[in-house]
Design a protein around this motif. Structure first.
Motif, PDB file in Angstrom:
ATOM      1  N   ALA A  84     -72.522 -25.889  32.438  1.00  0.00           N
ATOM      2  CA  ALA A  84     -71.514 -25.602  33.456  1.00  0.00           C
ATOM      3  C   ALA A  84     -70.475 -24.605  32.969  1.00  0.00           C
ATOM      4  CB  ALA A  84     -70.832 -26.900  33.895  1.00  0.00           C
ATOM      5  N   ALA A  85     -70.041 -24.712  31.711  1.00  0.00           N
ATOM      6  CA  ALA A  85     -68.992 -23.824  31.201  1.00  0.00           C
ATOM      7  C   ALA A  85     -69.439 -22.371  31.238  1.00  0.00           C
ATOM      8  CB  ALA A  85     -68.604 -24.230  29.778  1.00  0.00           C
ATOM      9  N   VAL A  86     -70.675 -22.119  30.870  1.00  0.00           N
ATOM     10  CA  VAL A  86     -71.196 -20.748  30.887  1.00  0.00           C
ATOM     11  C   VAL A  86     -71.307 -20.245  32.315  1.00  0.00           C
ATOM     12  CG1 VAL A  86     -73.252 -19.351  30.410  1.00  0.00           C
ATOM     13  CG2 VAL A  86     -72.364 -20.910  28.666  1.00  0.00           C
ATOM     14  N   ASP A 200     -56.425 -27.964  25.516  1.00  0.00           N
ATOM     15  CA  ASP A 200     -57.266 -29.077  25.081  1.00  0.00           C
ATOM     16  C   ASP A 200     -57.758 -29.793  26.341  1.00  0.00           C
ATOM     17  OD1 ASP A 200     -58.557 -30.974  23.605  1.00  0.00           O
ATOM     18  OD2 ASP A 200     -56.751 -31.993  22.892  1.00  0.00           O
ATOM     19  N   LYS A 201     -58.891 -29.349  26.842  1.00  0.00           N
ATOM     20  CA  LYS A 201     -59.335 -29.738  28.180  1.00  0.00           C
ATOM     21  C   LYS A 201     -60.213 -30.990  28.173  1.00  0.00           C
ATOM     22  CE  LYS A 201     -61.252 -25.783  28.562  1.00  0.00           C
ATOM     23  NZ  LYS A 201     -62.039 -24.613  29.027  1.00  0.00           N
ATOM     24  N   MET A 202     -60.359 -31.568  29.355  1.00  0.00           N
ATOM     25  CA  MET A 202     -61.234 -32.717  29.551  1.00  0.00           C
ATOM     26  C   MET A 202     -62.699 -32.314  29.396  1.00  0.00           C
ATOM     27  SD  MET A 202     -61.637 -35.055  33.009  1.00  0.00           S
ATOM     28  CE  MET A 202     -59.916 -35.536  33.057  1.00  0.00           C
ATOM     29  N   GLY A 203     -63.051 -31.129  29.820  1.00  0.00           N
ATOM     30  CA  GLY A 203     -64.427 -30.654  29.771  1.00  0.00           C
ATOM     31  C   GLY A 203     -64.466 -29.146  29.648  1.00  0.00           C
ATOM     32  N   LEU A 204     -65.678 -28.565  29.765  1.00  0.00           N
ATOM     33  CA  LEU A 204     -65.873 -27.119  29.627  1.00  0.00           C
ATOM     34  C   LEU A 204     -65.277 -26.634  28.301  1.00  0.00           C
ATOM     35  CD1 LEU A 204     -65.055 -25.863  33.255  1.00  0.00           C
ATOM     36  CD2 LEU A 204     -67.187 -26.851  32.384  1.00  0.00           C
ATOM     37  N   HIS A 205     -65.617 -27.326  27.228  1.00  0.00           N
ATOM     38  CA  HIS A 205     -64.981 -27.094  25.937  1.00  0.00           C
ATOM     39  C   HIS A 205     -65.407 -25.795  25.272  1.00  0.00           C
ATOM     40  CE1 HIS A 205     -64.509 -31.739  25.662  1.00  0.00           C
ATOM     41  NE2 HIS A 205     -63.444 -31.184  26.216  1.00  0.00           N
TER      42      HIS A 205
END
Length: 379
Positions: A84-86, A200-205
Motif C-alpha cells: 500500500a505504501a508504494v 512516526d506513523k501507524m502504518g505506511l512505514h
C-alpha cells in the motif's frame, strides 16, 4: 486471487499483466520486512519508472503511457494489493505531476515532463500546513516576488515521500485572500529548504511523511505553474484525480485483506468443518466481498466519467469515501476472521488494518468528502 478485470483494450490487459508480474516479484517479497523496519525501498521507484508505470494516464507526446484513467487506477490497485505504501507514493507522484501536465507552459513541459513521467524525477505534493489541512485557503507559507523569481518562507506539513523526492508541487501565498495562492514546481533540494524528522506513523512505514521548512529559499520565476492566484483552482483540480488514486489504493488494500481472510477461512477448521462453511463467518466474508466490489465499481464509474470528459468531482469524492470506508471495514473484519492470530504480526491483516485508517484521512478527510458531495448536490 487475481481480480477478473474488464479492460478496454488488449494493450490494457497486457499492461495489467505486467503490473501484476512486477507487484508479485518486486514488491511482495520486500513489503513485510521493509514495513517492519521502516526501510525505504531504494531503487524501486526507478524500476517502476523504467517499466512505464509512473506516467500511465498522461499523453504519449509528453512521455506518458497514454492510458485511460480507468486503466491507470486498476494498475494502482494491483500495486496496493501487494504494498500500500508504494501504491500511495505512485498515486501522489501522479498527483504532483498533474499541475505541470495540465497547467504548465509548453516550455515547462518540454523541460520537465519527460523526466517526471519516466521516473527520473519523483514528485511530492505540498499543499497542507500545520494549521491548514482541510482548509487549504488558510495557507500562510509565502512566496514573495523578487526581481527574478520568488522567495519562499513558511512551513508545510504531511508531505508523502517528503525529503526523498526530486520535486514538490508547492502551493504558497503570493497575495491575500483565497485568490492569493499560487502553484510552483519546486526542486526537492535547494538552499533554504530543510525537512523535519519523518512522522512516526501507524502504518505506511516504508515511505516517509515529513514537514518541510522554507527559509528564504529562492525559486526562479519560470517555476511558477499557471498564473499568480490560480493555485487553489489548480490544487482542487488535481485533488479530484488524486482522490481516485487513493480510492484505488484503498480497494487494492481491501482486496488483499479479503484474499487473506478467504484463504485462512478455507484452511482453518472448527467443530469438524472449515470455518468458511459456518454460515456466520461465510456471511461476513460475503459482506467483505460486496464491499470490495462496490468500492471498485465507484472508482471505475468516476474514472470513466473523467475519461469521457464529463464532470466527476462528486463521483471522485463518492469513490474516495466509499472505497476508504470499505477498506477500513474489510480490514477490520479480516482481523476478526483470523481471531487471535489476526492481532499478531504473524499474518499481514493487522498491518492492512493499520494502513487502511490513513486512507480515510488524506486527500481530504471523509468528512470533507461528504461536504464536497453535499455542496455538489446543492447546486
Amino acid at each position: 486471487m487475481p481480480v477478473d478485470r474488464m479492460l478496454p483494450t488488449q494493450e490494457a490487459a497486457d499492461l495489467i499483466d505486467l503490473v501484476r508480474d512486477i507487484a508479485d516479484n518486486e514488491l511482495a517479497p520486500l513489503v513485510e520486512q521493509h514495513e517492519r523496519d521502516s526501510r525505504y525501498p531504494e531503487g524501486l521507484f526507478a524500476l517502476l519508472g523504467r517499466a512505464g508505470l509512473l506516467g500511465l494516464p498522461y499523453p504519449d507526446r509528453l512521455g506518458g503511457g497514454g492510458q485511460p484513467y480507468e486503466v491507470y487506477l486498476q494498475a494502482v490497485e494491483e500495486l496496493a494489493a501487494r504494498w500500500a505504501a508504494v501504491a500511495v507514493a505512485v498515486s501522489v507522484h501522479t498527483l504532483a505531476a498533474f499541475p505541470l501536465l495540465h497547467f504548465g507552459t509548453e516550455d515547462q513541459q518540454e523541460r520537465w515532463a519527460g523526466d517526471v513521467l519516466d521516473g527520473k524525477l519523483i514528485g511530492g505534493y505540498s499543499l497542507s500546513e500545520p494549521q491548514a489541512g482541510s482548509d487549504a485557503a488558510a495557507l500562510i507559507c509565502r512566496a514573495e516576488p523578487t526581481a527574478d523569481g520568488y522567495r519562499i518562507n513558511g512551513a508545510k506539513a504531511w508531505i508523502t515521500h517528503g525529503g526523498r523526492t526530486d520535486f514538490y508541487t508547492l502551493f504558497a501565498r503570493t497575495a491575500e485572500g483565497p485568490e492569493g495562492i499560487s502553484c510552483f514546481f519546486a526542486p526537492g533540494r535547494c538552499d533554504g529548504l530543510t525537512f523535519g524528522r519523518p512522522e512516526d506513523k501507524m502504518g505506511l512505514h516504508a515511505i516517509p511523511t515529513t514537514s518541510a521548512y522554507w527559509d528564504d529559499a529562492v525559486l526562479a520565476a519560470d517555476r511558477r505553474i499557471g498564473g499568480e492566484g490560480q493555485g487553489l483552482h489548480i490544487a482542487f483540480s488535481a485533488l479530484d484525480s488524486g482522490r481516485l488514486g487513493i480510492a484505488a489504493c484503498a480497494t487494492g488494500l481491501a482486496q488483499a485483506a479479503l484474499d487473506a481472510a478467504v484463504a485462512y477461512a478455507q484452511e482453518r477448521s472448527t467443530f469438524g468443518r472449515r470455518i468458511i462453511d459456518h454460515q456466520g463467518l461465510g456471511f461476513l466474508l460475503a459482506d467483505m466481498a460486496a464491499a470490495v466490489d462496490s468500492a471498485r465499481a465507484t472508482y471505475l464509474d468516476a474514472a470513466r466519467r473523467r475519461d469521457a470528459g464529463l464532470p466527476y468531482t462528486r463521483q471522485a469524492s463518492v469513490a474516495k469515501l466509499v472505497a476508504t470506508d470499505a477498506a477500513m471495514k474489510v480490514t477490520t473484519d479480516a482481523v476478526q476472521v483470523f481471531g487471535g492470530y489476526g492481532y499478531t504480526r504473524e499474518y499481514p491483516v493487522e498491518r492492512y488494518m493499520r494502513e487502511a485508517k490513513i486512507m480515510q484521512i488524506f486527500e481530504g478527510t471523509n468528512q470533507i468528502q461528504r461536504l464536497v458531495i453535499s455542496r455538489q448536490l446543492a447546486r
